[in-house]
Design a protein around this motif. Structure first.
Motif, mmCIF file in Angstrom:
data_model
loop_
_atom_site.group_PDB
_atom_site.id
_atom_site.type_symbol
_atom_site.label_atom_id
_atom_site.label_comp_id
_atom_site.label_asym_id
_atom_site.label_seq_id
_atom_site.Cartn_x
_atom_site.Cartn_y
_atom_site.Cartn_z
ATOM 1 N N GLY A 241 0.976 -1.325 0.138
ATOM 2 C CA GLY A 241 0.019 -0.160 0.095
ATOM 3 C C GLY A 241 0.945 1.159 0.238
ATOM 4 O O GLY A 241 2.280 1.220 0.134
ATOM 5 N N LEU A 243 1.501 5.290 2.054
ATOM 6 C CA LEU A 243 0.928 6.309 2.548
ATOM 7 C C LEU A 243 0.286 7.743 1.854
ATOM 8 O O LEU A 243 1.868 7.768 1.034
ATOM 9 C CB LEU A 243 1.852 6.641 3.538
ATOM 10 N N LEU A 273 -1.309 5.400 12.652
ATOM 11 C CA LEU A 273 -1.285 6.654 11.902
ATOM 12 C C LEU A 273 -1.415 7.952 12.338
ATOM 13 O O LEU A 273 -2.426 8.070 12.776
ATOM 14 C CB LEU A 273 -1.518 6.331 10.274
ATOM 15 N N TRP A 277 -2.978 11.009 8.052
ATOM 16 C CA TRP A 277 -2.377 10.167 7.470
ATOM 17 C C TRP A 277 -2.999 9.439 6.545
ATOM 18 O O TRP A 277 -4.893 8.961 7.918
ATOM 19 C CB TRP A 277 -1.162 9.589 7.678
ATOM 20 N N ASP A 278 -3.141 8.820 5.384
ATOM 21 C CA ASP A 278 -4.018 7.508 4.614
ATOM 22 C C ASP A 278 -3.120 7.220 4.527
ATOM 23 O O ASP A 278 -2.199 6.957 4.291
ATOM 24 C CB ASP A 278 -4.864 8.202 4.308
ATOM 25 N N VAL A 279 -4.090 4.972 4.525
ATOM 26 C CA VAL A 279 -3.121 4.468 3.897
ATOM 27 C C VAL A 279 -4.542 3.866 2.145
ATOM 28 O O VAL A 279 -5.713 3.514 2.689
ATOM 29 C CB VAL A 279 -3.409 3.358 4.883
ATOM 30 N N ARG A 280 -4.029 3.864 1.664
ATOM 31 C CA ARG A 280 -3.980 3.079 0.327
ATOM 32 C C ARG A 280 -3.186 1.911 -0.845
ATOM 33 O O ARG A 280 -2.762 1.716 -0.466
ATOM 34 C CB ARG A 280 -4.417 4.234 -0.816
ATOM 35 N N PHE A 281 -4.288 0.494 -0.389
ATOM 36 C CA PHE A 281 -4.144 -0.478 -0.411
ATOM 37 C C PHE A 281 -3.766 -0.528 -2.188
ATOM 38 O O PHE A 281 -4.335 -0.590 -2.969
ATOM 39 C CB PHE A 281 -4.452 -1.523 -0.115
#
Length: 333
Positions: A241, A243, A273, A277-281
């Motif tokens: 993923g 960040l 986190l 902030w975000d997580v995209r897989f």
């Protein structure tokens, strides 16, 4: 109608005539070149096509499988003689075993499919027994074309009489130990001692064209597509993923001493986190559509080689075995 009326009603430009045969005109055809006479086109491009077909046959798994399928279908266990005379049949079987006829037939068919032609010189050994010598297609000198006078001529290494009948073949001598081609004067062999096998596809054709000619580009494109898909799959498998800094001013989500290039996930890991902030897989969903494209390409190649698709791909899923058996019988015929 008077003369004045005819003059006033006369059109300035006559109506244009438009061709109605769409295969001869239209806006979609400028990028498609016309194909010339079969004989001249084959002579001009056969050597280049042969070299590319050989490259695919020995390097591309799909092309290699296609060549083996054609070899198996056309040769099988090899030629046998069933004349009814036991003595004759036994003598032929002994001769076939002595000259390795079955292996030679496979080699000839492989050359016929890959190179487009096979050349066999009939020779005799010291005892007078027949011996078959398979000669590579490039040894029949394609550059040797001259006028001999009296209506006789040589075209692409084949000598013709005034009635356009082949009377001799001019081969460039070569040794199995030659690593590079060197010039040697061609040797003339009478046509009665030569078997020249090729598929005639048009009038005036004197040399063979590889059976892979219609599918060379699709095979090459499919090979590149499969390489790209494999690399894409590896990259997607390594990428878990990304960040994403949503507002451009978030603090670092990493702990003290952690490298920004080393954000990994181990089994059971939970990471909190900071805000912003975000997580995209990664979502490798396009791979499914690519698999369908590969299947369509394989069907196109199988159609160009005139063989069942399930033989070429080896994929028997969804194949009716009764229909497959019928298709296999018709293909071998």
């Amino acid at each position: 109608m008077g003369i004045l009326s005819r003059i006033l009603n006369r059109r300035a430009d006559p109506p244009r005539q438009t061709r109605m045969l769409e295969g001869a005109s239209g806006k979609r055809w400028p990028s498609t070149p016309a194909f010339g006479a079969t004989g001249s086109e084959v002579l001009a491009g056969a050597a280049q096509v042969r070299g590319r077909a050989r490259h695919l046959r020995f390097n591309d798994p799909t092309a290699a499988n296609a060549a083996e399928i054609l070899r198996t279908a056309l040769v099988g266990y090899g030629a046998t003689l069933t004349s009814g005379a036991e003595e004759t049949d036994s003598a032929f079987a002994d001769w076939a075993a002595a000259v390795h006829l079955g292996e030679l037939e496979g080699e000839i068919i492989d050359s016929l499919a890959t190179d487009g032609e096979a050349l066999i010189i009939l020779r005799t050994d010291d005892r007078g027994a027949l011996r078959l010598q398979h000669v590579p297609a490039e040894q029949l000198d394609e550059s040797y074309t001259v006028e001999l006078g009296g209506g006789r001529y040589i075209a692409a290494g084949i000598e013709y009489d005034a009635d356009d009948q082949p009377i001799a073949y001019h081969f460039r001598p070569a040794r199995p130990t030659d690593q590079y081609q060197t010039f040697r004067a061609p040797i003339r062999v009478v046509a009665a001692d030569v078997l020249h096998l090729f598929r005639r596809q048009g009038a005036g054709q004197t040399r063979g064209l590889s059976w892979f000619a219609p599918v060379i580009l699709p095979l090459n494109e499919l090979s590149q597509l499969q390489d790209a898909l494999q690399v894409t799959a590896k990259i997607q498998a390594m990428m878990c993923g990304f960040l994403i800094d949503q507002n451009g001013g978030a603090t670092s989500p990493l702990g003290d001493g952690e490298s920004p290039l080393d954000v990994s996930l181990e089994p059971g890991t939970m990471r909190v986190l900071p805000s912003g902030w975000d997580v995209r897989f990664t979502t490798p969903q396009q791979m499914a559509q690519s698999v369908e494209l590969v299947a369509v390409s394989l069907r196109q190649i199988a159609a160009g080689l005139q063989m069942p698709e399930f033989l070429l791909s080896g994929d028997m899923r969804g194949v009716n075995y009764s229909s497959a058996r019928t298709a296999l019988i018709q293909f071998r015929r």
